[in-house]
Design a protein around this motif. Structure first.
Motif, mmCIF file in Angstrom:
data_model
loop_
_atom_site.group_PDB
_atom_site.id
_atom_site.type_symbol
_atom_site.label_atom_id
_atom_site.label_comp_id
_atom_site.label_asym_id
_atom_site.label_seq_id
_atom_site.Cartn_x
_atom_site.Cartn_y
_atom_site.Cartn_z
ATOM 1 N N ARG A 193 3.722 -0.584 -12.219
ATOM 2 C CA ARG A 193 4.289 0.508 -11.449
ATOM 3 C C ARG A 193 3.197 1.259 -10.694
ATOM 4 O O ARG A 193 3.385 1.658 -9.531
ATOM 5 C CB ARG A 193 5.042 1.468 -12.376
ATOM 6 C CG ARG A 193 5.716 2.649 -11.671
ATOM 7 C CD ARG A 193 6.721 2.188 -10.643
ATOM 8 N NE ARG A 193 7.337 3.318 -9.954
ATOM 9 C CZ ARG A 193 7.851 3.261 -8.746
ATOM 10 N NH1 ARG A 193 7.844 2.114 -8.071
ATOM 11 N NH2 ARG A 193 8.386 4.329 -8.195
ATOM 12 N N LEU A 194 2.033 1.448 -11.318
ATOM 13 C CA LEU A 194 0.911 2.105 -10.648
ATOM 14 C C LEU A 194 0.499 1.332 -9.399
ATOM 15 O O LEU A 194 0.245 1.917 -8.345
ATOM 16 C CB LEU A 194 -0.286 2.231 -11.604
ATOM 17 C CG LEU A 194 -0.213 3.335 -12.656
ATOM 18 C CD1 LEU A 194 -1.367 3.198 -13.644
ATOM 19 C CD2 LEU A 194 -0.241 4.707 -12.011
ATOM 20 N N THR A 195 0.422 0.002 -9.528
ATOM 21 C CA THR A 195 0.049 -0.833 -8.382
ATOM 22 C C THR A 195 1.052 -0.676 -7.248
ATOM 23 O O THR A 195 0.681 -0.523 -6.078
ATOM 24 C CB THR A 195 -0.037 -2.306 -8.800
ATOM 25 O OG1 THR A 195 -1.031 -2.444 -9.814
ATOM 26 C CG2 THR A 195 -0.417 -3.196 -7.612
ATOM 27 N N GLU A 215 4.567 10.976 -9.444
ATOM 28 C CA GLU A 215 4.777 9.903 -10.415
ATOM 29 C C GLU A 215 3.473 9.162 -10.683
ATOM 30 O O GLU A 215 3.165 8.807 -11.830
ATOM 31 C CB GLU A 215 5.838 8.926 -9.916
ATOM 32 C CG GLU A 215 6.153 7.844 -10.945
ATOM 33 C CD GLU A 215 7.261 6.909 -10.519
ATOM 34 O OE1 GLU A 215 7.478 5.910 -11.236
ATOM 35 O OE2 GLU A 215 7.913 7.159 -9.487
ATOM 36 N N LEU A 216 2.675 8.950 -9.644
ATOM 37 C CA LEU A 216 1.381 8.292 -9.806
ATOM 38 C C LEU A 216 0.493 9.097 -10.751
ATOM 39 O O LEU A 216 -0.145 8.551 -11.662
ATOM 40 C CB LEU A 216 0.705 8.134 -8.446
ATOM 41 C CG LEU A 216 -0.630 7.391 -8.406
ATOM 42 C CD1 LEU A 216 -0.441 5.925 -8.779
ATOM 43 C CD2 LEU A 216 -1.266 7.500 -7.018
ATOM 44 N N ASN A 268 0.358 1.006 -3.518
ATOM 45 C CA ASN A 268 0.628 0.270 -2.278
ATOM 46 C C ASN A 268 1.562 1.061 -1.362
ATOM 47 O O ASN A 268 1.363 1.095 -0.135
ATOM 48 C CB ASN A 268 1.245 -1.095 -2.598
ATOM 49 C CG ASN A 268 0.242 -2.057 -3.216
ATOM 50 O OD1 ASN A 268 -0.969 -1.915 -3.016
ATOM 51 N ND2 ASN A 268 0.727 -3.043 -3.956
ATOM 52 N N GLU A 269 2.569 1.696 -1.946
ATOM 53 C CA GLU A 269 3.491 2.506 -1.142
ATOM 54 C C GLU A 269 2.772 3.679 -0.502
ATOM 55 O O GLU A 269 3.013 4.018 0.666
ATOM 56 C CB GLU A 269 4.647 3.004 -2.003
ATOM 57 C CG GLU A 269 5.637 1.927 -2.423
ATOM 58 C CD GLU A 269 6.817 2.493 -3.197
ATOM 59 O OE1 GLU A 269 7.547 3.314 -2.625
ATOM 60 O OE2 GLU A 269 6.992 2.127 -4.381
ATOM 61 N N ILE A 282 2.082 4.893 3.469
ATOM 62 C CA ILE A 282 2.302 6.257 3.959
ATOM 63 C C ILE A 282 1.035 6.800 4.597
ATOM 64 O O ILE A 282 1.078 7.465 5.637
ATOM 65 C CB ILE A 282 2.765 7.173 2.802
ATOM 66 C CG1 ILE A 282 4.182 6.789 2.373
ATOM 67 C CG2 ILE A 282 2.725 8.644 3.211
ATOM 68 C CD1 ILE A 282 4.693 7.541 1.170
ATOM 69 N N ARG A 283 -0.119 6.491 3.983
ATOM 70 C CA ARG A 283 -1.391 6.943 4.541
ATOM 71 C C ARG A 283 -1.628 6.325 5.921
ATOM 72 O O ARG A 283 -2.112 6.998 6.838
ATOM 73 C CB ARG A 283 -2.542 6.582 3.601
ATOM 74 C CG ARG A 283 -3.898 7.002 4.140
ATOM 75 C CD ARG A 283 -5.021 6.706 3.166
ATOM 76 N NE ARG A 283 -4.999 7.626 2.053
ATOM 77 C CZ ARG A 283 -6.009 7.750 1.201
ATOM 78 N NH1 ARG A 283 -7.093 7.022 1.331
ATOM 79 N NH2 ARG A 283 -5.929 8.611 0.206
#
Length: 417
Positions: free
Chosen positions: A169-171, A124-125, A175-176, A180-181
């Motif tokens: 939404r990109l931001t 999605e990104l 962040n999500e 995960i990283r």
């Protein structure tokens, strides 16, 4: 997610021959289309030094393409290069059908195939970054696509008119993915602390990486004879012939002109390759374009700054009609020939991994006094323990130690009787 079987998508493929090797590229585009569930009705190519800045094709070829549209009645045109916003806008004005490019097609395949939460976020990104830079040229195109090819992932919101929505939404996605990283980094540090040796499968898409993973681990990773059959990273434990347990990971396959939006979004996943102790470069030995595919993979590894790692070349699909001699790769530490389908050569691959696993390691015996429990704990965390006995003077260990562990334990070394 949308069911493509409800309405068949019929497409014409359009490409430019800028280097004299258009056939291979168009064949791959057709495979990508098939993977997305699209029926290819035909194709049109033009020899040009570079795409026309406004319409991709020259005027004469545009007229020829219009004639083909009447003959084949396609519902979509797929262009073999990434279109600019102006090209999107002008082509959409000229043709009364959906228009997508190679990048959007690949992004759509990834949107359909990603199963993990991380994979879905990454796709999605990539899609939103792509669309944000092309909103002025994609408005009418998105409306014509409706719920079909090119709209999977972010959904059917009015993305073409809501830049603020996309940026917000990109931001959120970034962040999500950062969280995960962080979790991935924690898991990686835990593996490093435990001294886990990792081998990572890499290669061109559809070379047979997942089949090899299944062969060596008895996993049930999805396998299909198509591009990008599996997208999410899979990690499994395997035992080498000498008994050592290591981790084997499978990563997303590479492809020529992999969209940079996608590479950027999947960088967190691909960074796992940085921490692999050895890369198993799987090559479809029976593919006529195998040398070109190898060059694409090596370039991608170099772009990720991991091209200098130890590499095992695994020439897969040797059960098929393979042209000899096989291509040479100077940077390969080991080369094996195998078939994931028949299982032939699996032992050779495991032996090659074990040779690299054992390189730089020493088998040694040590006696650790009971008062020095920290040293015993170090052995449990950083060494492969072959024998552990509790004796009168302390704990006796027979271990496989790397250079760091060997130096740390040198003062406790004893002679085996």
């Amino acid at each position: 997610m949308h069911d493509l079987k409800k309405e068949e998508v019929v497409a014409l493929l359009v490409g430019l021959d800028t280097d004299g090797d258009i056939e291979t590229s168009m064949e791959e585009l057709a495979e990508l289309a098939a993977t997305a569930g699209i029926r290819v009705a035909g194709q049109l190519t033009q020899k040009r030094e570079r795409p026309h800045p406004a319409t991709y094709l020259g005027k004469g070829k545009l007229d020829e393409l219009k004639d083909l549209m009447w003959d084949d009645e396609p519902t979509m045109l797929i262009f073999n290069d990434e279109l600019s916003p102006a090209q999107f806008r002008n082509l959409t004005d000229k043709f009364d059908c959906a228009i997508i490019d190679r990048t959007l097609l690949i992004l759509d395949i990834f949107a359909f195939g990603a199963n993990s939460a991380e994979g879905k976020l990454q796709v999605e990104l990539a899609q939103l970054r792509y669309r944000l830079s092309r909103l002025s040229g994609m408005g009418k195109m998105l409306s014509r696509l409706g719920g079909g090819i090119g709209t999977r992932g972010p959904g059917e919101t009015k993305l073409e008119t809501d830049r603020r929505h996309i940026r917000n939404r990109l931001t959120n996605l970034e962040n999500e993915l950062k969280e995960i990283r962080k979790n991935r980094e924690t898991m990686r540090k835990k593996r490093e602390k435990q001294g886990a040796f990792t081998a990572a499968l890499v290669g061109y898409t559809n070379a047979g990486k997942s089949s090899i993973l299944n062969l060596l681990t008895a996993a049930d990773t999805y396998v299909a004879d198509k591009l990008f059959a599996t997208l999410d990273t899979t990690v499994r434990r395997i035992n080498l012939p000498g008994g050592a347990e290591i981790l084997l990971s499978d990563t997303v396959g590479f492809i020529e002109r992999l969209p940079h939006h996608l590479v950027k979004a999947f960088r967190a996943t691909l960074e796992e390759l940085n921490y692999a102790d050895v890369l198993i470069f799987v090559v479809d030995a029976a593919n006529p374009q195998r040398e070109q595919h190898m060059a694409v993979v090596m370039k991608t590894l170099d772009d990720l700054d991991i091209g200098e790692k130890q590499i095992i070349i695994a020439y897969n699909k040797m059960d098929k009609d393979v042209e000899l001699p096989l291509p040479a790769e100077n940077r390969a530490a080991k080369v094996v020939e195998m078939s994931a389908k028949t299982g032939a050569g699996a032992d050779s691959l495991l032996a090659a991994i074990e040779d690299i696993y054992n390189s730089g390691k020493t088998r040694m015996a040590v006696l650790i006094p009971y008062a020095e429990s920290k040293v015993a704990a170090f052995i449990h965390e950083h060494c492969e323990i072959l024998v552990e006995n509790h004796e009168e003077q302390g704990t006796f260990f027979e271990v496989i130690a790397d250079e760091e562990a060997k130096n740390r334990l040198a003062g406790y070394r004893v002679t085996m009787v």
